[in-house]
Motif scaffolding. Structure first.
Motif, mmCIF file in Angstrom:
data_model
loop_
_atom_site.group_PDB
_atom_site.id
_atom_site.type_symbol
_atom_site.label_atom_id
_atom_site.label_comp_id
_atom_site.label_asym_id
_atom_site.label_seq_id
_atom_site.Cartn_x
_atom_site.Cartn_y
_atom_site.Cartn_z
ATOM 1 N N MET A 130 0.828 -1.210 0.000
ATOM 2 C CA MET A 130 0.000 0.000 0.000
ATOM 3 C C MET A 130 0.858 1.254 0.000
ATOM 4 O O MET A 130 0.379 2.337 -0.236
ATOM 5 C CB MET A 130 -0.888 0.034 1.252
ATOM 6 C CG MET A 130 -1.967 -0.996 1.235
ATOM 7 S SD MET A 130 -3.253 -0.649 0.038
ATOM 8 C CE MET A 130 -3.959 -2.254 -0.109
ATOM 9 N N HIS B 83 9.187 -6.255 2.212
ATOM 10 C CA HIS B 83 7.980 -5.456 2.210
ATOM 11 C C HIS B 83 7.769 -4.821 0.828
ATOM 12 O O HIS B 83 6.672 -4.848 0.289
ATOM 13 C CB HIS B 83 8.183 -4.376 3.280
ATOM 14 C CG HIS B 83 6.993 -3.523 3.547
ATOM 15 N ND1 HIS B 83 6.982 -2.610 4.551
ATOM 16 C CD2 HIS B 83 5.811 -3.428 2.942
ATOM 17 C CE1 HIS B 83 5.819 -1.998 4.565
ATOM 18 N NE2 HIS B 83 5.092 -2.470 3.589
ATOM 19 N N HIS C 252 2.678 -5.942 8.029
ATOM 20 C CA HIS C 252 3.461 -4.697 7.922
ATOM 21 C C HIS C 252 3.127 -3.756 9.089
ATOM 22 O O HIS C 252 4.021 -3.197 9.720
ATOM 23 C CB HIS C 252 3.172 -3.972 6.603
ATOM 24 C CG HIS C 252 3.468 -4.797 5.380
ATOM 25 N ND1 HIS C 252 2.983 -4.473 4.134
ATOM 26 C CD2 HIS C 252 4.189 -5.931 5.221
ATOM 27 C CE1 HIS C 252 3.392 -5.387 3.264
ATOM 28 N NE2 HIS C 252 4.128 -6.278 3.903
HETATM 29 FE FE LIG Z 1 2.164 -2.510 3.491
#
Ligand SMILES: [Fe+2]
Length: 194
Positions: free
Chosen positions: A1, A25, A95
């Motif tokens: 994201m 990540h 995350h």
């Molecule tokens: Fe993330």
């Protein structure tokens, strides 16, 4: 994201162990972006310049934690429509958990680093409504915009309050949030980490 933020953060001076997490990540964020693009039939803007990220870890980690929390909420909304994309939400929960742990580590040590992290959280939170508005600008979201915006801000306030980045008086609409989400709601987020 938060692909671009995560990529940019790797250029900063981060504690040992964090860089490795950021690399993995980044791969996951890139994968999510690809899935979104396939889903929406669009491609990302081919952004080349990375956003400027703060160089102090105490500030950077608050930004990453905030953006990941935001990402998790959007993923949750997405999975409501597309349950087959639940793995995105699971990744985002991991995350968030990682950066939340890093934030807690700073806060537990107290001193100027903890104060700096709290100040960074207040500043980030003040800018958040504009950020959320940008994400929700699409016309198709107009009928739901106010509700979504309020919900997202409440969730982030609840997290920042629970972790100790904001004091009760600093959150907006803090009390109802706690009632609405409750401890069980918060822990279910972590349980989904697997
Ligand atoms: Fe993330």
């Amino acid at each position: 994201m938060a692909l671009w933020a995560v990529r940019s953060a790797q250029a900063q001076d981060v504690p040992p162990g964090v860089l490795q997490f950021l690399r993995r990540h980044e791969e996951e964020e890139a994968q999510h972006l690809k899935q979104f693009e396939q889903l929406l039939g669009t491609s990302s803007h081919g952004k080349t310049a990375l956003p400027r990220m703060p160089s102090q870890w105490r500030v950077l980690v608050v930004h990453l934690y905030g953006y990941e929390t935001l990402g998790l909420e959007f993923a949750r909304l997405l999975v409501g429509l597309r349950p087959d994309l639940a793995s995105i939400m699971e990744d985002e929960a991991v995350h968030v958990g990682f950066f939340e742990h890093e934030v807690r580590t700073i806060l537990v040590h107290g001193g100027p680093a903890a104060d700096g992290a709290r100040q960074a959280a207040q500043a980030w939170r003040r800018r958040l409504p504009r950020t959320v508005d940008r994400y929700l600008h699409d016309e198709s979201l107009a009928p739901f915009r106010d509700e979504l915006r309020g919900h997202i801000l409440d969730v982030i306030d609840a997290r920042f309050l629970a972790v100790g980045l904001l004091a009760w008086s600093e959150g907006q609409g803090a009390t109802p949030v706690r009632t609405a989400i409750g401890e069980s709601g918060m822990s279910s987020v972590f349980e989904s980490n697997g």
